[in-house]
Enzyme design. Structure first.
Site, PDB file in Angstrom:
ATOM      1  CE  LYS A   8      -4.407  -2.125   2.474  1.00 26.05           C
ATOM      2  NZ  LYS A   8      -5.013  -1.696   3.238  1.00 26.05           N
ATOM      3  CG  PHE A  56     -12.708   2.073   7.278  1.00 30.94           C
ATOM      4  CD1 PHE A  56     -12.613   0.791   6.322  1.00 30.94           C
ATOM      5  CD2 PHE A  56     -14.176   0.897   8.625  1.00 30.94           C
ATOM      6  CE1 PHE A  56     -12.743  -0.110   5.730  1.00 30.94           C
ATOM      7  CE2 PHE A  56     -14.307  -0.435   7.642  1.00 30.94           C
ATOM      8  CZ  PHE A  56     -13.882  -0.822   6.764  1.00 30.94           C
ATOM      9  NE  ARG A  84      -6.605 -12.287   4.468  1.00 33.02           N
ATOM     10  CZ  ARG A  84      -6.953 -10.534   4.550  1.00 33.02           C
ATOM     11  NH1 ARG A  84      -7.333 -10.028   3.839  1.00 33.02           N
ATOM     12  NH2 ARG A  84      -7.313  -9.889   5.631  1.00 33.02           N
ATOM     13  CB  THR A  90      -6.943  -5.619   9.180  1.00 32.62           C
ATOM     14  OG1 THR A  90      -7.916  -6.665   9.148  1.00 32.62           O
ATOM     15  CG2 THR A  90      -7.206  -4.290   9.061  1.00 32.62           C
ATOM     16  NE  ARG A 101      -2.597  -5.787   6.686  1.00 23.78           N
ATOM     17  CZ  ARG A 101      -4.267  -5.751   6.535  1.00 23.78           C
ATOM     18  NH1 ARG A 101      -5.111  -6.604   7.060  1.00 23.78           N
ATOM     19  NH2 ARG A 101      -4.603  -5.656   5.698  1.00 23.78           N
ATOM     20  CG  ASN A 111      -3.055  -2.432   6.806  1.00 26.13           C
ATOM     21  OD1 ASN A 111      -3.612  -1.221   6.054  1.00 26.13           O
ATOM     22  ND2 ASN A 111      -4.515  -2.857   6.988  1.00 26.13           N
TER      23      ASN A 111
HETATM   24  P1  GDP Z   1      -7.919  -6.165   5.157  1.00 29.24           P
HETATM   25  O1  GDP Z   1      -8.762  -7.492   4.505  1.00 29.24           O
HETATM   26  O2  GDP Z   1      -7.282  -7.243   6.518  1.00 29.24           O
HETATM   27  O3  GDP Z   1      -7.295  -5.761   4.108  1.00 29.24           O
HETATM   28  O4  GDP Z   1      -9.180  -5.387   5.967  1.00 29.24           O
HETATM   29  P2  GDP Z   1     -10.898  -5.267   5.332  1.00 29.24           P
HETATM   30  O5  GDP Z   1     -11.272  -6.185   4.124  1.00 29.24           O
HETATM   31  O6  GDP Z   1     -11.621  -5.161   6.474  1.00 29.24           O
HETATM   32  O7  GDP Z   1     -10.596  -3.385   5.413  1.00 29.24           O
HETATM   33  C1  GDP Z   1     -10.000  -2.767   3.545  1.00 29.24           C
HETATM   34  C2  GDP Z   1      -9.049  -2.024   4.599  1.00 29.24           C
HETATM   35  O8  GDP Z   1      -9.984  -1.210   5.453  1.00 29.24           O
HETATM   36  C3  GDP Z   1      -8.414  -2.178   5.809  1.00 29.24           C
HETATM   37  O9  GDP Z   1      -6.856  -3.107   5.593  1.00 29.24           O
HETATM   38  C4  GDP Z   1      -7.860  -0.757   6.979  1.00 29.24           C
HETATM   39  O10 GDP Z   1      -6.326  -0.462   5.183  1.00 29.24           O
HETATM   40  C5  GDP Z   1      -8.870  -0.300   6.309  1.00 29.24           C
HETATM   41  N1  GDP Z   1      -9.734  -0.627   7.335  1.00 29.24           N
HETATM   42  C6  GDP Z   1     -10.433  -1.697   8.145  1.00 29.24           C
HETATM   43  N2  GDP Z   1     -10.584  -1.518   9.226  1.00 29.24           N
HETATM   44  C7  GDP Z   1     -10.394  -0.555   9.488  1.00 29.24           C
HETATM   45  C8  GDP Z   1     -10.925   0.346  10.258  1.00 29.24           C
HETATM   46  O11 GDP Z   1     -11.660   0.318  11.750  1.00 29.24           O
HETATM   47  N3  GDP Z   1     -10.634   2.153  10.605  1.00 29.24           N
HETATM   48  C9  GDP Z   1     -10.160   2.615   9.670  1.00 29.24           C
HETATM   49  N4  GDP Z   1      -9.326   3.548   9.424  1.00 29.24           N
HETATM   50  N5  GDP Z   1      -9.655   1.934   8.497  1.00 29.24           N
HETATM   51  C10 GDP Z   1      -9.834   0.213   8.237  1.00 29.24           C
END
Ligand code: GDP
Length: 144
Positions: A8, A56, A84, A90, A101, A111
């Protein structure tokens, strides 16, 4: 099989790309395609469409369009599930020691890396970034 990752904009901007690529290679992934991409707002919105209703979403789109990211098609056995595990939770505060991460992320939003969360999404996301590649060759779910 294949999966899709994005280093990212936070990690690319902080000069961590090489370390993260080395981490992925040491975890057994072969880099089959790579592209430095500066996403447009429309592209980032489409990529994260599933999160459109989340609070978000807007900041996430702004972050993902803030600078270049490195999109990667990666190959390994059990690639989707294994990546993963390798990237960690996350929120880096919850990520296991030694995960990408935990090592490189700044925050839950910034992240460091994205990884597809299912073979179907891996295929869709590979086609999103590498439309010129033969999907049969690169993105068939379950292909090995
Ligand atoms: P991932 O699959 O672990 O990347 O997580 P998700 O698919 O749930 O979320 C996509 C992306 O959104 C994450 O990698 C973070 O960059 C962002 N994100 C997810 N949850 C949050 C949150 O609670 N707050 C903020 N600011 N960003 C978030």
């Amino acid at each position: 099989m294949f999966t899709l990752a994005i280093i990212k904009p936070d990690a690319v901007g902080a000069g961590k790309t090489g370390q993260i690529l080395a981490h992925l290679e040491q975890a057994g992934f072969k880099i089959r395609a790579a592209r430095l991409v500066r996403l447009s707002t429309v592209q980032a919105e489409a990529f994260y469409e599933v999160h459109r209703a989340r609070p978000f979403y807007r900041p996430l789109v702004r972050f993902m369009t803030s600078g270049p990211g490195l999109a990667l098609a990666l190959e390994r056995d059990n690639a989707v599930a294994h990546l993963r595990v390798v990237i960690g939770a996350t929120d880096p505060a919850e990520a296991q020691p030694g995960t990408v991460r935990q090592l490189y992320a700044e925050s839950k939003e910034r992240n460091a890396i994205h990884a597809a969360d299912s073979p179907e999404n891996a295929a869709r996301e590979i086609a999103f970034f590498f439309p010129e590649r033969e999907l049969r060759e690169l993105a068939a779910p379950g292909a090995s």
